[in-house]
Design a protein around this motif. Sequence first.
Motif, mmCIF file in Angstrom:
data_model
loop_
_atom_site.group_PDB
_atom_site.id
_atom_site.type_symbol
_atom_site.label_atom_id
_atom_site.label_comp_id
_atom_site.label_asym_id
_atom_site.label_seq_id
_atom_site.Cartn_x
_atom_site.Cartn_y
_atom_site.Cartn_z
ATOM 1 N N ARG A 169 0.788 -1.149 0.108
ATOM 2 C CA ARG A 169 0.064 -0.006 -0.028
ATOM 3 C C ARG A 169 1.040 1.212 -0.118
ATOM 4 N N ALA A 170 2.055 1.179 0.807
ATOM 5 C CA ALA A 170 2.944 2.440 1.099
ATOM 6 C C ALA A 170 3.645 2.540 -0.453
ATOM 7 N N LEU A 171 4.044 1.481 -1.191
ATOM 8 C CA LEU A 171 4.711 1.503 -2.304
ATOM 9 C C LEU A 171 3.756 2.240 -3.243
ATOM 10 N N ALA A 172 2.474 1.800 -3.454
ATOM 11 C CA ALA A 172 1.592 2.237 -4.333
ATOM 12 C C ALA A 172 1.293 3.708 -4.373
ATOM 13 N N ASP A 173 1.407 4.332 -3.133
ATOM 14 C CA ASP A 173 1.267 5.645 -3.080
ATOM 15 C C ASP A 173 2.438 6.273 -3.318
ATOM 16 N N VAL A 174 3.737 5.761 -2.865
ATOM 17 C CA VAL A 174 4.967 6.452 -3.239
ATOM 18 C C VAL A 174 5.367 6.613 -4.578
ATOM 19 N N ALA A 175 5.064 5.145 -5.346
ATOM 20 C CA ALA A 175 5.725 5.213 -6.689
ATOM 21 C C ALA A 175 4.645 6.055 -7.570
ATOM 22 N N GLU A 176 3.651 6.616 -6.996
ATOM 23 C CA GLU A 176 3.060 7.820 -7.931
ATOM 24 C C GLU A 176 3.368 9.063 -7.437
ATOM 25 N N SER A 177 4.238 9.324 -6.356
ATOM 26 C CA SER A 177 4.692 10.560 -5.886
ATOM 27 C C SER A 177 5.788 10.988 -6.799
ATOM 28 N N PRO A 178 5.903 12.511 -6.678
ATOM 29 C CA PRO A 178 7.191 13.029 -7.787
ATOM 30 C C PRO A 178 8.563 12.463 -7.286
ATOM 31 N N ARG A 179 8.717 12.298 -6.156
ATOM 32 C CA ARG A 179 10.148 11.780 -5.658
ATOM 33 C C ARG A 179 10.050 10.369 -5.019
ATOM 34 N N PRO A 180 9.607 9.165 -5.807
ATOM 35 C CA PRO A 180 9.619 7.979 -4.942
ATOM 36 C C PRO A 180 11.104 7.351 -4.540
ATOM 37 N N SER A 181 10.969 6.797 -3.273
ATOM 38 C CA SER A 181 12.516 6.268 -2.683
ATOM 39 C C SER A 181 11.934 5.337 -1.657
ATOM 40 N N VAL A 182 12.840 4.775 -1.231
ATOM 41 C CA VAL A 182 12.586 3.601 -0.022
ATOM 42 C C VAL A 182 12.467 4.418 1.009
ATOM 43 N N GLU A 183 13.102 5.499 1.320
ATOM 44 C CA GLU A 183 13.072 6.225 2.672
ATOM 45 C C GLU A 183 11.295 6.949 2.520
ATOM 46 N N ALA A 184 10.969 7.361 1.643
ATOM 47 C CA ALA A 184 9.678 7.807 1.392
ATOM 48 C C ALA A 184 8.584 6.833 1.674
ATOM 49 N N LEU A 185 8.911 5.449 0.986
ATOM 50 C CA LEU A 185 8.104 4.262 1.305
ATOM 51 C C LEU A 185 7.889 4.106 2.936
ATOM 52 N N TRP A 186 9.018 4.043 3.365
ATOM 53 C CA TRP A 186 9.142 3.693 5.028
ATOM 54 C C TRP A 186 8.456 4.875 6.074
ATOM 55 N N ARG A 187 8.452 5.955 5.543
ATOM 56 C CA ARG A 187 7.546 6.971 6.097
ATOM 57 C C ARG A 187 6.204 6.751 5.730
ATOM 58 N N ARG A 188 5.834 6.599 4.640
ATOM 59 C CA ARG A 188 4.436 6.270 4.147
ATOM 60 C C ARG A 188 3.923 5.135 5.145
ATOM 61 N N LYS A 189 4.803 4.043 5.019
ATOM 62 C CA LYS A 189 4.296 3.029 5.833
ATOM 63 C C LYS A 189 4.103 3.257 7.250
ATOM 64 N N ALA A 190 4.984 3.887 8.001
ATOM 65 C CA ALA A 190 4.917 4.238 9.407
ATOM 66 C C ALA A 190 3.545 5.329 9.441
ATOM 67 N N GLU A 191 3.224 6.009 8.615
ATOM 68 C CA GLU A 191 1.860 6.737 8.623
ATOM 69 C C GLU A 191 0.764 5.719 8.422
ATOM 70 N N LEU A 192 0.673 4.833 7.652
ATOM 71 C CA LEU A 192 -0.197 3.792 7.783
ATOM 72 C C LEU A 192 -0.536 3.111 8.857
#
Length: 202
Positions: A169-192
Amino acid sequence: MATASPPVRPPAGSPVLHVDGVDHLAFVTWKPRATVEFYTQALGLPLVHAITATGWVTEDYPDFVHFFFDMGAGNRIAFFYYFGLPQEDAPSDLMHRSRHLAFHVDTEEELHAWRERLKSHGIRVTRPLAHELIESIYFDDPNGIQLEITRPLRPMTEIDARDAELTVRALADVAESPRPSVEALWRRKAELIRKETEGAGR
């Protein structure tokens, strides 16, 4: 940031459909003799079926042979040989390692026995590599397809599936963002996780 859509559920009253394993995986070979020798002799997979055809569906489809090896458990690996088709360039090292087929064994003893068997057939094979839930050895078939034999280090559990759901779920969100990265994925996963924890506490 966009929020991933929840899983789609079938309408009430609809039949529950599911697939049951893999019937076959198909690849292309330019080396039929070496491919048959490798899969029947080194891996011990029986050759169980072959199709020959002049064209297929469209007029420009090349004549071919499509042959199948039994991997066990109702699964097969198949190869197309196309007459007159020029050989494609090899993929990059990253794509070569990413697109692979993993065979399953149950025990460490089986994994080591397979490594010795492959070596006895002159096949270059890695040392066992433990990662996440599995331990694996890697080698190539004559077509440059990376193969893996792997054993479980522990069973997959419901916690693993829950973690995978949050990660994807976090990957799907981050992959569609302007700057996808694994760090952004971890932050989004923590939000979820935080949102679900807060929701559960209400």
